[in-house]
Write an enzyme that holds these catalytic residues in place. Structure first.
Site, PDB file in Angstrom:
ATOM      1  N   LEU A  74     -11.840  56.442  78.107  1.00  0.00           N
ATOM      2  CA  LEU A  74     -12.680  56.598  76.805  1.00  0.00           C
ATOM      3  C   LEU A  74     -11.731  57.156  75.892  1.00  0.00           C
ATOM      4  O   LEU A  74     -10.926  58.042  76.252  1.00  0.00           O
ATOM      5  CB  LEU A  74     -13.713  57.669  77.226  1.00  0.00           C
ATOM      6  CG  LEU A  74     -14.849  57.928  76.064  1.00  0.00           C
ATOM      7  CD1 LEU A  74     -15.689  56.632  75.552  1.00  0.00           C
ATOM      8  CD2 LEU A  74     -15.824  58.998  76.520  1.00  0.00           C
ATOM      9  N   THR A 126      -3.738  59.208  90.869  1.00  0.00           N
ATOM     10  CA  THR A 126      -2.971  57.952  90.259  1.00  0.00           C
ATOM     11  C   THR A 126      -1.902  57.255  91.391  1.00  0.00           C
ATOM     12  O   THR A 126      -1.263  58.027  92.052  1.00  0.00           O
ATOM     13  CB  THR A 126      -2.017  58.323  88.942  1.00  0.00           C
ATOM     14  OG1 THR A 126      -1.151  57.371  88.793  1.00  0.00           O
ATOM     15  CG2 THR A 126      -1.125  59.714  89.139  1.00  0.00           C
ATOM     16  N   ILE A 127      -1.879  55.746  91.170  1.00  0.00           N
ATOM     17  CA  ILE A 127      -0.973  55.379  92.120  1.00  0.00           C
ATOM     18  C   ILE A 127       0.414  55.471  91.692  1.00  0.00           C
ATOM     19  O   ILE A 127       1.343  55.494  92.438  1.00  0.00           O
ATOM     20  CB  ILE A 127      -0.954  53.601  92.259  1.00  0.00           C
ATOM     21  CG1 ILE A 127      -0.776  53.297  90.914  1.00  0.00           C
ATOM     22  CG2 ILE A 127      -2.468  53.546  92.918  1.00  0.00           C
ATOM     23  CD1 ILE A 127      -0.591  51.749  90.898  1.00  0.00           C
ATOM     24  N   ASP A 128       0.714  56.113  90.279  1.00  0.00           N
ATOM     25  CA  ASP A 128       1.832  56.198  89.887  1.00  0.00           C
ATOM     26  C   ASP A 128       2.701  57.509  90.318  1.00  0.00           C
ATOM     27  O   ASP A 128       3.851  57.678  90.299  1.00  0.00           O
ATOM     28  CB  ASP A 128       1.958  56.286  88.226  1.00  0.00           C
ATOM     29  CG  ASP A 128       1.524  55.044  87.614  1.00  0.00           C
ATOM     30  OD1 ASP A 128       1.560  54.090  88.389  1.00  0.00           O
ATOM     31  OD2 ASP A 128       1.248  55.296  86.443  1.00  0.00           O
ATOM     32  N   GLY A 171       4.009  51.092  87.033  1.00  0.00           N
ATOM     33  CA  GLY A 171       4.858  52.120  86.786  1.00  0.00           C
ATOM     34  C   GLY A 171       5.352  52.261  85.198  1.00  0.00           C
ATOM     35  O   GLY A 171       6.223  51.906  84.843  1.00  0.00           O
ATOM     36  N   GLN A 275      -1.480  46.173  94.247  1.00  0.00           N
ATOM     37  CA  GLN A 275      -0.953  47.521  94.318  1.00  0.00           C
ATOM     38  C   GLN A 275      -2.299  48.686  94.257  1.00  0.00           C
ATOM     39  O   GLN A 275      -2.157  49.685  94.850  1.00  0.00           O
ATOM     40  CB  GLN A 275      -0.016  47.836  93.382  1.00  0.00           C
ATOM     41  CG  GLN A 275       1.410  47.107  93.776  1.00  0.00           C
ATOM     42  CD  GLN A 275       2.396  47.260  92.433  1.00  0.00           C
ATOM     43  OE1 GLN A 275       3.101  48.140  92.409  1.00  0.00           O
ATOM     44  NE2 GLN A 275       2.004  46.383  91.161  1.00  0.00           N
TER      45      GLN A 275
END
Ligand code: F6P
Length: 343
Positions: A74, A126-128, A171, A275
């Site tokens: 948002l 977060t996957i990062d 990434g 991923q």
């Protein structure tokens, strides 16, 4: 007590394990109830919610990827304009505290709500792996496992065809997935956003391999990688409505440049959302469950304006302020170590 939770931003393996951890802890340790708002902040604004019970369904979501609550982004302006509505909706639903599960943007929103009088506990997601306050975010281990598995598979086909294969991984601002998957998968070069790359150096490393009799190469490229200034023209992505630069396929851009310069057969695989989808690894299930348990406990103990974080082996509480202070980038020393294994 009555808790609410929601999941915002990009989805991430382990979100459901956090939700399960919150619901089971609230119910079994405190006899409390939990409400889940749907599709991120917009569900809170529109008062779209479901009751979450400590039942067989909640028990079963541990393995499930994505988020049973749905997620979304948002725009901060819309979010801030809705403060009165958000507060009224929480009051009307009898909510004592909100557990917000999300990445940097979400935690910034959570901090802003907290500053404006809402009882909030944050859970970093977060996957990062770029949230500075915690050693690891859940989802990262799963993403690295998926990327490593892909790299393992690419070795054999690259070798069979004497090709250079580029693997583009996620990434945006940080290269943790690329760094770890590149090292775990034995990549011959890895490119991350924190260290602008020199295409001539990558070409040299690949040429050296071929001269030494190795007739293939694997290069891992983080999607947010950028060339060193003045070394090559990579074009510019456009900005989306959230001010994020859209990517223009850095893996393919590097592939084309190597092909032009060296004449090798170069192909690109973009792993993208693979991923982020599917079941979390055992490590992520455990971390996410522990985050859920500890976030529910923090809410019941009145420890608001905080965020759960992994420090070494322990889950601790940090201030929401510190959780959003800066992005956790790959330090130069880690990249230098990775470089030792290139070529
Ligand atoms: O922040 C997590 C992440 O997966 C980034 O690595 C990636 O750039 C981004 O989300 C993509 O998100 P979406 O496809 O949802 O726009």
């Amino acid at each position: 007590m009555r808790l609410a939770t929601l999941t915002c931003g990009g989805d991430c393996p382990g979100l459901n394990a956090v939700i399960r951890g919150i619901v089971r802890t609230a119910s079994s340790e405190y006899g409390s109830t939990v409400v889940g708002y749907l599709d991120g902040w917009s569900g809170l604004l529109k008062d779209r919610r479901i009751d979450l019970y400590d039942d067989a369904f909640i028990d079963s979501i541990l393995l499930r990827g994505g988020t049973i609550l749905g997620t979304g982004r948002l725009h901060p302006d819309k979010f801030k304009a809705g403060l009165d509505t958000i507060k009224r909706n929480l009051d009307d639903a009898g909510i004592d505290a909100l557990i917000a599960i999300g990445g940097e943007g979400t935690l910034k929103g959570a901090k802003w709500l907290s500053d404006n009088g809402v009882h909030v506990v944050g859970v970093p997601k977060t996957i990062d792996n770029d949230v500075a306050a915690t050693d690891y975010t859940f989802g990262f281990d799963t993403a690295v496992s998926v990327a490593t598995d892909a790299i393992d598979r690419l070795h054999t086909t690259a070798e069979s065809h004497n090709r250079i294969l580029i693997v583009e991984v996620m990434g945006r601002h940080v290269g943790w997935i690329a760094l770890h998957a590149g090292m775990a998968g034995g990549a011959h070069y890895t490119v991350i956003p924190e260290e602008p790359f020199d295409i001539a150096e990558i070409c040299k490393a690949m040429e050296r391999r071929f001269q030494m009799g190795e007739k293939y190469g694997i290069i891992v490229v983080a999607e947010g990688a950028v060339p060193k200034e003045g070394t090559m023209d990579a074009g510019l992505g456009e900005e989306d409505e959230f001010g994020h630069v859209t990517f223009n396929g850095m893996g393919q851009i590097i592939a084309d440049e190597i092909k032009n310069r060296l004449g090798y057969d170069v192909r690109t695989t973009v792993l993208g959302h693979i991923q982020r989808g599917g079941t979390p690894t055992a490590y992520d299930r455990v971390l996410a469950t522990r985050y859920g348990i500890n976030a529910a406990r923090a809410a019941h103990e009145g420890k608001f304006d905080t965020c759960v974080a992994l420090h070494g082996e322990d889950i601790e509480l940090v201030s929401l302020e510190s959780a959003v202070a800066h992005l956790k980038q790959v330090p130069e020393s880690r990249y230098r170590s990775a470089r030792t294994m290139f070529g």
